[in-house]
Scaffold this motif. Structure first.
Motif: not given
Length: 219
Positions: A57-85
């Motif tokens: 989600c672009p707004p989420i990634l922008s929010y993370a960057e404003r908080n100085h967090w590292r981002v791992i962008p995805e084109s789409h989410q397969i599942s939360e488990s897949h994203s985490v692993d």
């Protein structure tokens, strides 16, 4: 190195189980409010070396960057488990030893809760689980190494994680931390949360929702 990992979906798609009561706009506002409460706890915590957000989600990634967090962008989410692993594998490859996965919908979270978990000595391979309030889900998952066993978020995830830990020879502890266990997925969760009368972004958002005006007043 100790990392807190937040897998976050598009707030516009969040909290579908509350669709019977909350409008789309209210659900989106609730998701952002809960995330702001989690972010505040992250800013208070001392133990994390880094906060990482994985999202498509672009707004989420922008929010993370404003908080100085590292981002791992995805084109789409397969599942939360897949994203985490996938994220945990990448983090391990970059030298991270310990990853704490938390959700973005635990508005009672405080920095001391994160510090309590991350200060635990975990000799690899080992892990800590914090159950959801009903005792069947997994609201926090701490692993050393980060990919010690596969993730299974969703229905009965606590039991599935216990099975995976046993199958992979991972020493496992279960800690019950009420503020981490308290997420908002159902209307009953909202009713219980409102009774707590907490000074949070989430409480302020709920107070303004027209769809909840006919609920019993907070005592």
């Amino acid at each position: 190195m100790k990392v807190v990992l937040l897998p976050l979906k598009d707030p516009a798609q969040a909290k579908q189980r509350l669709a019977c009561r909350l409008s789309s706009g209210e659900r989106q506002q609730l998701a952002w409010a809960m995330l702001e409460d989690v972010a505040q706890a992250l800013r208070q915590a001392r133990e994390p070396d880094q906060v990482v957000v994985v999202s498509s989600c672009p707004p989420i990634l922008s929010y993370a960057e404003r908080n100085h967090w590292r981002v791992i962008p995805e084109s789409h989410q397969i599942s939360e488990s897949h994203s985490v692993d996938r994220s945990c594998q990448l983090l391990r490859q970059s030298g991270v030893t310990t990853v704490l996965r938390i959700p973005g919908d635990i508005p009672l979270l405080q920095g001391q809760d994160l510090d309590r978990l991350l200060s635990c000595e975990l000799k690899p391979p080992s892990a800590i689980l914090v159950p959801s309030r009903d005792g069947t889900g997994t609201n926090a998952l701490l692993r050393n190494p980060p990919d010690a066993f596969p993730s299974h978020f969703g229905e009965n995830s606590l039991a599935l994680h216990q099975q995976e830990a046993k199958r992979h020879g991972v020493e496992l502890k279960i800690l019950r931390i009420p503020r981490i266990s308290f997420d908002l997925d159902e209307l009953d969760d909202i009713l219980s949360f409102r009774e707590l009368d907490q000074d949070t972004y989430t409480a302020a958002a709920l107070e303004g929702f027209e769809s909840l005006k006919d609920l019993p007043a907070i005592k």
